[in-house]
Design a protein around this motif. Sequence first.
Motif, PDB file in Angstrom:
ATOM      1  N   TYR A 319       0.906  -1.324   0.082  1.00 13.55           N
ATOM      2  CA  TYR A 319      -0.027   0.028   0.003  1.00 13.55           C
ATOM      3  C   TYR A 319       0.761   1.406  -0.093  1.00 13.55           C
ATOM      4  O   TYR A 319       0.823   2.162  -0.810  1.00 13.55           O
ATOM      5  CB  TYR A 319      -0.878  -0.108   1.344  1.00 13.55           C
ATOM      6  CG  TYR A 319      -2.038   0.871   1.217  1.00 13.55           C
ATOM      7  CD1 TYR A 319      -2.283   1.747   0.209  1.00 13.55           C
ATOM      8  CD2 TYR A 319      -2.374   1.674   2.548  1.00 13.55           C
ATOM      9  CE1 TYR A 319      -3.465   2.826   0.089  1.00 13.55           C
ATOM     10  CE2 TYR A 319      -3.220   2.664   2.628  1.00 13.55           C
ATOM     11  CZ  TYR A 319      -3.793   3.172   1.334  1.00 13.55           C
ATOM     12  OH  TYR A 319      -4.731   4.206   1.405  1.00 13.55           O
ATOM     13  N   THR A 322       2.299   2.039  -3.453  1.00  9.53           N
ATOM     14  CA  THR A 322       1.317   2.699  -4.416  1.00  9.53           C
ATOM     15  C   THR A 322       1.117   4.116  -4.060  1.00  9.53           C
ATOM     16  O   THR A 322       0.906   4.997  -4.896  1.00  9.53           O
ATOM     17  CB  THR A 322       0.124   1.657  -4.667  1.00  9.53           C
ATOM     18  OG1 THR A 322      -0.592   1.564  -3.429  1.00  9.53           O
ATOM     19  CG2 THR A 322       0.412   0.268  -4.992  1.00  9.53           C
ATOM     20  N   LEU A 323       1.092   4.361  -2.646  1.00  7.41           N
ATOM     21  CA  LEU A 323       0.727   5.976  -2.278  1.00  7.41           C
ATOM     22  C   LEU A 323       1.990   6.696  -2.799  1.00  7.41           C
ATOM     23  O   LEU A 323       1.662   7.573  -3.166  1.00  7.41           O
ATOM     24  CB  LEU A 323       0.631   5.738  -0.873  1.00  7.41           C
ATOM     25  CG  LEU A 323      -0.729   5.409  -0.219  1.00  7.41           C
ATOM     26  CD1 LEU A 323      -0.611   5.566   1.371  1.00  7.41           C
ATOM     27  CD2 LEU A 323      -1.559   6.511  -0.751  1.00  7.41           C
ATOM     28  N   TYR A 326       1.194   7.256  -6.587  1.00  7.91           N
ATOM     29  CA  TYR A 326       0.254   8.113  -6.560  1.00  7.91           C
ATOM     30  C   TYR A 326       0.621   9.386  -6.268  1.00  7.91           C
ATOM     31  O   TYR A 326       0.357  10.621  -7.150  1.00  7.91           O
ATOM     32  CB  TYR A 326      -0.902   7.995  -5.372  1.00  7.91           C
ATOM     33  CG  TYR A 326      -2.124   8.822  -5.452  1.00  7.91           C
ATOM     34  CD1 TYR A 326      -3.193   8.657  -6.183  1.00  7.91           C
ATOM     35  CD2 TYR A 326      -1.995   9.710  -4.583  1.00  7.91           C
ATOM     36  CE1 TYR A 326      -4.088   9.456  -5.993  1.00  7.91           C
ATOM     37  CE2 TYR A 326      -3.105  10.780  -4.369  1.00  7.91           C
ATOM     38  CZ  TYR A 326      -4.157  10.633  -5.242  1.00  7.91           C
ATOM     39  OH  TYR A 326      -5.368  11.294  -5.137  1.00  7.91           O
ATOM     40  N   GLU A 341      -4.746   6.357  -9.183  1.00  7.45           N
ATOM     41  CA  GLU A 341      -6.031   5.966  -8.313  1.00  7.45           C
ATOM     42  C   GLU A 341      -6.389   4.597  -8.213  1.00  7.45           C
ATOM     43  O   GLU A 341      -6.475   3.838  -7.318  1.00  7.45           O
ATOM     44  CB  GLU A 341      -6.993   6.926  -8.772  1.00  7.45           C
ATOM     45  CG  GLU A 341      -6.943   8.312  -8.265  1.00  7.45           C
ATOM     46  CD  GLU A 341      -6.378   9.290  -9.291  1.00  7.45           C
ATOM     47  OE1 GLU A 341      -5.999   8.422 -10.342  1.00  7.45           O
ATOM     48  OE2 GLU A 341      -5.957  10.402  -9.110  1.00  7.45           O
ATOM     49  N   VAL A 344      -3.867   2.599  -6.187  1.00  5.97           N
ATOM     50  CA  VAL A 344      -3.923   2.633  -4.971  1.00  5.97           C
ATOM     51  C   VAL A 344      -5.045   1.739  -4.562  1.00  5.97           C
ATOM     52  O   VAL A 344      -4.924   1.106  -3.255  1.00  5.97           O
ATOM     53  CB  VAL A 344      -4.061   3.966  -4.354  1.00  5.97           C
ATOM     54  CG1 VAL A 344      -4.628   4.068  -2.788  1.00  5.97           C
ATOM     55  CG2 VAL A 344      -2.866   4.870  -5.011  1.00  5.97           C
TER      56      VAL A 344
END
Length: 547
Positions: A319, A322-323, A326, A341, A344
Amino acid sequence: MQLSDGNNTLVDTNLWHALDDSVDVTNLDAMGKLERIKSTLQNARVMPSLGGQTGAYFTKVTLNIPQKGQYFVIVNANFIDIGLVSYSSSYQPTPTFQVFSQLEDDSTPPLLHFQAITVQTATENEQVDLWLLVKAKQFPTPVSLSILDSKEFYQYQKFNNGISIAGVTAMLILSLLAVLIYTGTRKRVALTCAGYLGFHGVGWAAASGMLNDIFDFPFNSSYGGILLFPFAIACAAQFVSDLFECRTDHKKLFTFLKWLSVTSFILGAAMWFMPFTLAYLLSHLLAMFWIVLTIIIGVGMLKKRDFRAKYFLVGNVLYSMTLGYYIAAHSQYFGELAYSESAVIFALSLDCLCILLCLTEWFKLKQKEFTRNQYLSRIDSMTQLGNRFSLSECIQQIPDCYVIVYIDLDGLKSINDRSGHDEGDKLIVKTASLLQQTFYSLGDVFRSGGDEFVVVLKATSANSIKNVAENAFAQMSELSNELGKQWRDAGVSYGIATSLEAKEPSECISLADKRMYQHKAKSKHPHSHKTLNPDFAVLLALTWASL
């Protein structure tokens, strides 16, 4: 802008103009709003970027479209309260108006996270003038424009919507599973897990615009994703505390997570009454803090060999990666990065799966502890025989035909007095071992007290009970002789009863116990039972006659 086949992008650098605050577009229709802003173009302030801005902005874009057909313009903004477009061309001089806000986007195929505008051309190499107006409480990222032909758009829509819908659905289903687990177990850890997963699922369904697409809300629900996030963290903090049993095993961490949960809940309630720009900032700061905290906790628990943390750490690392992607996708330094998006949401759905796996690991551990405690509560630690509780369970499931042998050690006190209790314990263990070796294939052996044992022997039929009892009688004589070889005063007194003599197993045990005491009373010295007492032989003979 000269378009090529496929995907074309206009970055938001100096693309947008600020709409003067004196221009009120709230109560005008689409044509009135766009005509009003056209008159302000020359004096409008050019924005270096819309990232971090709030309010209303507009732009004029000229597109040179090489092929006739349908094209789509994607406005890459998450929160659009008002979105209007007007486009015209030399072939179609009359402007075509569209509304593309979160509340009104029925004119185009639904696109989660963003809004799409359709542009229809009738000739090749047609020049199209686009006027766009966007208004939001917060533009958290640069607002670029992507122009796609029909093939490219539908591929993008399928992938973008598919990942988002699958991710949100997975989170909500996992949350429901956690609720079902809670209803069956009443364990708080399952309830806090359900809150953790459920708030994330509902939050992303709101932020992506999915809730507005499903339900006819009179408000822009996409802001709800930010406003619900602190409640997800409040549940998450409690889940982590429950998962790693911080109340008993990590008291300092328990206190910290408790206050983090309370603070997150209060913050979540307060954010509904503060400017969205501030709420957005606080929510994202909380997210970054939580990601760092979970990785620290996960690594710390693995160092302590708490393997419930393995899924917890994997999900949060994924997580956090992916943040990072992002954040990079919404900065001026990396440009447009695809599906940020959706990435995420996909990673978060995997994180939620890992969280549910953590929950299953918690229950597995509790099951092992329960099984171990259940085993220890039914097993005598010295002899590894079943204890009185195991005997009670055994006689509740005993078949109709059985033989009970009640055994009491002789000479144990004198051995304890003469050689010490360690030697007495050796006698008890030796007796248990001999009983197991003797009867392991015929029935079950239990230690019912300090120096008392009960053997439950199963018979195949009423006719076979006599043979089983006679075999037990012979074996007990041999066992007594075997003990006497190692300890001079050692031996056993015993009584035998059968299912033919009692209605209930408990009555049969009482009868065998009574006969054991009769045997002990008639023994002439501590090991005289090596030769059967005559009176006891008469008692057995009467028993055999009743069979």
